[in-house]
Design a protein around this motif. Structure first.
Motif, PDB file in Angstrom:
ATOM      1  N   ASN A 130       0.828  -1.205   0.000  1.00 35.44           N
ATOM      2  CA  ASN A 130       0.000   0.000   0.000  1.00 35.44           C
ATOM      3  C   ASN A 130       0.867   1.262   0.000  1.00 35.44           C
ATOM      4  OD1 ASN A 130      -2.419   1.538   0.277  1.00 35.44           O
ATOM      5  ND2 ASN A 130      -1.887   1.816   2.441  1.00 35.44           N
ATOM      6  N   ARG A 131       2.007   1.211   0.723  1.00 37.94           N
ATOM      7  CA  ARG A 131       2.911   2.359   0.725  1.00 37.94           C
ATOM      8  C   ARG A 131       3.440   2.641  -0.671  1.00 37.94           C
ATOM      9  NH1 ARG A 131       7.029   2.035   5.867  1.00 37.94           N
ATOM     10  NH2 ARG A 131       5.366   2.154   7.403  1.00 37.94           N
TER      11      ARG A 131
ATOM     12  N   TYR B 224      -1.130   6.770  -1.398  1.00 37.55           N
ATOM     13  CA  TYR B 224      -0.046   7.676  -0.998  1.00 37.55           C
ATOM     14  C   TYR B 224       1.260   7.347  -1.716  1.00 37.55           C
ATOM     15  CZ  TYR B 224      -2.830   9.826   2.663  1.00 37.55           C
ATOM     16  OH  TYR B 224      -3.777  10.535   3.334  1.00 37.55           O
TER      17      TYR B 224
ATOM     18  N   TYR C  91       5.483   8.167  -0.982  1.00 37.78           N
ATOM     19  CA  TYR C  91       6.531   7.148  -0.888  1.00 37.78           C
ATOM     20  C   TYR C  91       7.629   7.415  -1.904  1.00 37.78           C
ATOM     21  CZ  TYR C  91       8.842   2.668  -0.532  1.00 37.78           C
ATOM     22  OH  TYR C  91       9.781   1.690  -0.328  1.00 37.78           O
TER      23      TYR C  91
ATOM     24  N   VAL D 227       5.147   9.182   5.549  1.00 37.08           N
ATOM     25  CA  VAL D 227       4.846   7.860   4.994  1.00 37.08           C
ATOM     26  C   VAL D 227       4.714   6.845   6.118  1.00 37.08           C
ATOM     27  CG1 VAL D 227       5.887   5.961   3.698  1.00 37.08           C
ATOM     28  CG2 VAL D 227       5.803   8.236   2.703  1.00 37.08           C
TER      29      VAL D 227
ATOM     30  N   THR E 162       0.655   6.408   6.114  1.00 31.34           N
ATOM     31  CA  THR E 162       0.286   5.245   5.283  1.00 31.34           C
ATOM     32  C   THR E 162       0.117   3.984   6.119  1.00 31.34           C
ATOM     33  OG1 THR E 162       2.519   4.530   4.754  1.00 31.34           O
ATOM     34  CG2 THR E 162       1.534   6.157   3.300  1.00 31.34           C
TER      35      THR E 162
END
Lengths: 175, 453
Positions: free
Chosen positions: B333-334, B339, B343, B386, B390
């Motif tokens: 997902n990061r 988002y 990253y 992050v 995240t």
């Protein structure tokens, strides 16, 4: 002549000349009161016969006080005075107490040592310091010799200082 | 075979004598500030004024003014806190660790770097106080006797460790910095007249530079450096434990302490460079803060930047290798979630751009260094964003998924910290000697151009 009033000052511009000069003057039997420098001169302690500072010992003892106080505080608060059940974890886990213990050790050791340094060196924000020569915080090393605690006369010491490489020799009297 | 090591580049240029050092550094304290200073100072004051309004509104109405929601409970507040604490690390590294390693080049940058440390830690503390919401009960984090029992703080919580760590760090840094300032205040006092003499006289604590005092001063500095070194490493370790001891995927990793410390030094040196490049220009200190100083700091940036890069990659690898579904998802997902831009900004600014410093022409270029130092700090801000946002915004249950959108007050409170930081720094640069005169004087004979000739 009274003690601590009449001084003869030898001015040096170079730190190595100062070290050699001090050795010569001391060798001739002159008692040196103090040396004022704009920056730390390495090796001057040996020439003047100063012992190593005991401040590190003070810091160590203060540090020990910090360690034991922090450990006692945490064990007493969370183990004895009001034990709290937090997620079923042990009341007094030693590893968990280490971060706070470490920080307290550093804090008490630093503050204690610095306070000791201030007190033994008589550093305080009030009062007038006794300044021998204003240039000693700029670029000159100033050797202060108390005339009352030396048997030699002003001229004799002055002669010695000049021979030992002093760029200037002055007389300084305090009230 | 007989090998002679190459002669070291002099640390102080321009054939400076000991007296020149006094003159060059005292000039800016004694003279009237330049137009540039007034301009910069008024800009930082206006940032401070706008920020004060935003902080007032945040306090008056509560944390609802921020863009936080039920899922994302920490966002810019803790991002800014970690970012500012990290920046502070460089000052202590320069003054303590480089002192223990006998690196003489630190003498002309340590004063300003330590000042930066203190102001940065104050900014960091500010966000801790702010994010509590009810700032006026901040003292509840201190184990004080109280009427609830006494009900003590929970010493098992890293948040409580942080209270001890940050306050110790601030106090010890302040003391270390002040001890170094005392001889220089005495120099200014002995040149001054009137009210200025009284003020600097009080600040100098009656320092006269006696040999015995210098001897004690040196042992105090050495012990403080020895205490500050593990202290500075412990600070960001404990900050990282605020995250690492939780069970949030993306936070729950053992790599955090070294990774955070390296990142802190990385961003701190970048901030030192940003500030020093400006200071040397404005105060004409090019002979003291030379290109070699800048190059040394850039080398530290490559080293710590590479450590940070390896940490990022290790994190990704371990997420996959662990086989934990949630952990894998957090990292996927990061990298590619909503988002992704944060990253990849972090990756570009922190991992790729500092590698340009391998090229000697870039790491000895003032302009390139200045730009890259700002890029690094942007990247480091994104790193914390992050890590925090995240990891939080996609909760375990998809119905709780949310995004974080900053409000004017998130931005304004961040601007406040900039206003505060620069106002403090400009006041410092005007009224305090920006370079440690006594320490630079001590290396004039061994490391200046005058002797090398």
């Amino acid at each position: 002549m009274e003690k601590g009033k009449n001084y003869i000052l030898g001015i040096y511009s170079d730190e190595d000349d100062l070290l050699h000069g001090l050795a010569d003057v001391k060798g001739a039997g002159v008692k040196i009161q103090d040396v004022f420098s704009p920056f730390p001169v390495h090796g001057i302690d040996d020439v003047l016969g100063y012992k190593k500072s005991r401040l590190p010992i003070a810091a160590f003892i203060f540090g020990l006080c910090g360690t034991s106080f922090a450990l006692w505080m945490q064990f007493w608060m969370s183990g004895y005075d009001w034990p709290m059940n937090i997620g079923g974890k042990p009341y007094t886990p030693l590893p968990t107490f280490i971060p706070v213990t470490f920080e307290m050790t550093v804090l008490i050791a630093s503050l204690g040592m610095v306070a000791t340094f201030m007190i033994v060196s008589n550093l305080k924000p009030y009062g007038e310091p006794r300044i021998f020569d204003l240039r000693s915080t700029d670029d000159k090393h100033v050797v202060a010799i108390d005339l009352a605690s030396n048997k030699m006369s002003f001229d004799q010491i002055s002669e010695l200082l000049k021979k030992a490489g002093a760029s200037e020799v002055l007389k300084k009297d305090f009230e | 075979m007989h090998v002679v090591s190459p002669e070291r580049v002099p640390l102080v240029r321009g054939g400076k004598t000991v007296h020149d050092v006094t003159e060059d550094i005292c000039r800016q304290v004694e003279g009237k500030p330049s137009k540039l200073w007034y301009l910069a100072f008024s800009i930082s004051l206006s940032l401070l004024a706008f920020g004060s309004y935003c902080i007032f509104m945040t306090w008056w109405h509560g944390l609802g003014m921020w863009g936080l929601n039920k899922t994302v409970g920490w966002a810019w507040d803790i991002t800014n806190f970690v970012w500012w604490v990290g920046i502070g690390h460089a000052g202590t590294l320069i003054s303590a660790i480089l002192l223990l390693f006998r690196q003489k080049w630190r003498t002309s940058i340590n004063r300003a770097a330590e000042a930066m440390t203190i102001f940065a830690v104050l900014c960091a503390g500010m966000f801790i106080l702010m994010h509590m919401g009810r700032t006026w009960v901040a003292y509840w984090t201190i184990p004080l006797p109280n009427t609830y029992g006494s009900l003590w703080v929970n010493f098992k919580s890293p948040l409580v460790w942080d209270v001890f760590a940050i306050s110790t760090y601030l106090t010890v840094s302040l003391v270390f910095w002040y001890i170094g300032l005392i001889p220089d205040f005495a120099t200014i006092r002995d040149r001054a007249v009137g009210i200025r003499k009284t003020i600097y006289g009080a600040l100098s604590f009656g320092w006269i530079g006696s040999a015995k005092h210098w001897s004690r001063y040196e042992s105090v500095s050495l012990i403080l450096a020895g205490l500050s070194t593990p202290l500075v490493l412990s600070i960001h370790t404990i900050v990282s434990m605020d995250f690492a001891t939780s069970v949030i995927p993306g936070w729950h990793t053992t790599i955090f302490p070294p990774y955070f410390v390296a990142g802190a030094i990385f961003s701190g040196f970048a901030m030192v460079l940003t500030l020093m490049i400006v200071v040397r220009k404005v105060y004409n200190l090019e002979d003291y803060i030379t290109i070699e100083h800048i190059e040394m700091m850039n080398i530290i940036i490559i080293v710590t930047g590479s450590i940070v890069g390896i940490a990022y990659i290790t994190e990704l690898f371990i997420a996959w290798y662990s086989g934990v579904e949630y952990e894998m998802y957090a990292f996927a997902n990061r990298v590619s979630g909503p988002y992704w831009w944060a990253y990849w900004s972090m990756m570009t600014c922190n991992v790729i751009s500092p590698q340009l410093f391998w090229i000697k022409r870039i790491r000895t270029s003032i302009v390139a260094t200045f730009i890259l130092s700002i890029v690094v700090n942007i990247g480091m801000w994104f790193e914390r964003f992050v890590i925090i946002v995240t990891s939080l915004h996609r909760d375990y249950i998809p119905s709780s998924w949310a995004m974080f959108y900053p409000t004017l007050y998130d931005v304004g409170d961040y601007i406040f910290s900039f206003g505060f930081f620069f106002t403090c720094f400009f006041l410092f640069a005007k009224y305090f000697p920006v370079i440690n005169m006594a320490e630079v004087k001590a290396i004039i004979k061994t490391s200046s151009l005058k002797v090398k000739k």
